[in-house]
Design a protein around this motif. Structure first.
Motif, PDB file in Angstrom:
ATOM      1  N   GLN A 385       0.798  -1.305  -0.041  1.00  0.00           N
ATOM      2  CA  GLN A 385      -0.152   0.021   0.075  1.00  0.00           C
ATOM      3  C   GLN A 385       0.921   1.122   0.025  1.00  0.00           C
ATOM      4  O   GLN A 385       0.547   2.263  -0.538  1.00  0.00           O
ATOM      5  N   GLU A 386       1.869   1.159   0.728  1.00  0.00           N
ATOM      6  CA  GLU A 386       2.945   2.322   0.638  1.00  0.00           C
ATOM      7  C   GLU A 386       3.483   2.592  -0.697  1.00  0.00           C
ATOM      8  O   GLU A 386       3.380   3.990  -1.339  1.00  0.00           O
ATOM      9  N   ARG A 389       0.479   4.154  -2.978  1.00  0.00           N
ATOM     10  CA  ARG A 389       0.357   5.366  -2.733  1.00  0.00           C
ATOM     11  C   ARG A 389       1.118   6.578  -3.607  1.00  0.00           C
ATOM     12  O   ARG A 389       0.625   7.401  -4.285  1.00  0.00           O
ATOM     13  N   GLU A 393       0.062   8.545  -6.923  1.00  0.00           N
ATOM     14  CA  GLU A 393       0.194  10.059  -6.757  1.00  0.00           C
ATOM     15  C   GLU A 393       1.193  10.352  -7.910  1.00  0.00           C
ATOM     16  O   GLU A 393       1.009  11.491  -8.630  1.00  0.00           O
ATOM     17  N   ASP A 398      -4.379  10.254  -7.524  1.00  0.00           N
ATOM     18  CA  ASP A 398      -4.588  10.385  -6.142  1.00  0.00           C
ATOM     19  C   ASP A 398      -5.653  11.174  -5.796  1.00  0.00           C
ATOM     20  O   ASP A 398      -5.713  11.766  -4.724  1.00  0.00           O
TER      21      ASP A 398
END
Length: 400
Positions: A385-386, A389, A393, A398
């Protein structure tokens, strides 16, 4: 630079055998003591060739995980998880597919090779064509820096590096990147920030590789940087782009061809295996039935160990003294074939006894195994998930 991390996976094929242990698991047991390791069950990959029989996958998954634990994979040292429990793999695969040239997938050596070997299956599917890209997503989602593979798998790692490089080039053009990188440099402290910029100039203007390595080492040691700032500074060292995905390296593993009971490579398809949970009685029976040098018709006939499948097992399990005993005894007919097999039976029983006991322990408590995997999936998903993200982005996805 990304922190050292090893990733490897295996398709769920059910109960594992000595070929799996000597070819893969023995190396995993060693690696888990040297690096942060993630080992995953590649159940989605199983569907690329077995999409018509998905019902066999679940049982195979749990059998294989138990065998991993039995072989010595330690969930307190390594993260064990199931691919399909981390849906970010699929998301990254989809996003990478938007920019990966079709020709890159078609040129993967195993693509046509597997089609020829599995000619009885209909593999004219996108899933089969795209499996190297899913494999790349499996690696890139964890920003793995090392992937243990045999030589035949090196092209897959090279493809993954190309995909990461292309992605970083396309989407690492962060607005105001240089300003953000310079702000991040200030967090190093004035003295280290000045050194960082000096090393960057020496690398970019004079091509000093030592300056680049020195700067990377300094960033790696800096504790007060966020992951995003660290990536900006690594990207700023070599150009004007943020490094979003890591380019993994192939960690070449020693080729370990475990011979089967007939002298061919040990494989379920050849029905020549000894499973990791084999009983001593079955081990003895299987090895006693092994074919030997066809020239040794009678006990008194001399033989040639090089023509005997049992000798291949001696090369793995016997020390020099025992090998010399086999060579001399076989060529002079001083020992019979059953005598020659006894040390191998003892060695295999000795190797598999602790594994069989551990497998029985985990088999009796399925909830423990499921809890181990649930914990591993949670840890893996946090890392995935990191990464996602930052991927979203960088791609402008995002928004809310």
């Amino acid at each position: 630079m990304f922190p050292e991390r090893v990733l490897s996976g295996m398709r769920p094929t059910g109960l594992l055998h000595l070929g799996h242990y000597h070819g893969v698991l023995k190396n995993w047991v060693k690696l888990q003591t040297e690096y942060p390791c993630l080992f995953f069950v590649a159940d989605w990959h199983a569907l690329t060739t077995h999409y018509e029989t998905p019902q066999i996958i679940e049982e195979n998954v749990w059998d294989m995980v138990i065998d991993w634990l039995a072989a010595g994979i330690d969930p307190s040292q390594a993260t064990l998880f199931i691919q399909s429990r981390v849906p970010e793999h699929a998301e990254l695969h989809l996003l990478l597919s938007m920019s990966t040239p079709l020709g890159w997938l078609e040129r993967v050596p195993t693509y046509k090779d597997q089609q020829e070997k599995l000619h009885d299956k209909d593999l004219a599917t996108y899933g089969f064509l795209g499996y190297p890209l899913l494999q790349s997503a499996d690696i890139l989602i964890y920003r793995a820096t090392q992937v243990p593979v045999g030589e035949d798998q090196v092209p897959h790692i090279e493809l993954t590096r190309e995909i990461a490089r292309r992605f970083n080039n396309l989407y690492g053009k962060e607005p105001g990147f240089e300003e953000k990188a310079l702000e991040a440099a200030k967090k190093l402290g004035s003295k280290r920030a000045k050194l960082y910029l000096d090393l960057r100039n020496r690398y970019q203007e004079q091509g000093e590789d030592t300056a680049l390595e020195q700067a990377k080492a300094m960033l790696g040691d800096s504790q007060n940087l966020s992951l995003a700032d660290r990536e900006r500074l690594f990207g700023y060292l070599e150009g004007g782009r943020k490094l979003i995905l890591a380019e993994p390296k192939a960690m070449l593993t020693e080729a370990s061809r475990m011979p089967g009971l007939d002298g061919q490579k040990m494989s379920k398809s050849y029905q020549n295996t000894i499973s990791l949970r084999e009983t001593p009685e079955n081990i003895s029976l299987k090895i006693r039935k092994m074919p030997t040098d066809p020239q040794r018709v009678r006990r008194t006939d001399p033989g040639d160990p090089e023509k005997c499948p049992v000798w291949q097992l001696h090369e793995i399990y016997s020390d020099e003294r025992q090998k010399n005993w086999v060579q001399e005894g076989c060529k002079s007919a001083g020992i019979g074939c059953l005598e020659c097999k006894e040390p191998i039976i003892d060695a295999v029983v000795r190797e598999l006894t602790p594994m069989r006991e551990r497998a029985a322990y985990y088999s009796e408590d399925p909830s423990m195994v499921r809890n181990i995997i649930a914990d591993g999936c949670e840890r893996a998903r946090e890392l995935a998930q990191e990464t996602m993200r930052e991927v979203r982005e960088s791609m402008g996805l995002d928004y809310s």
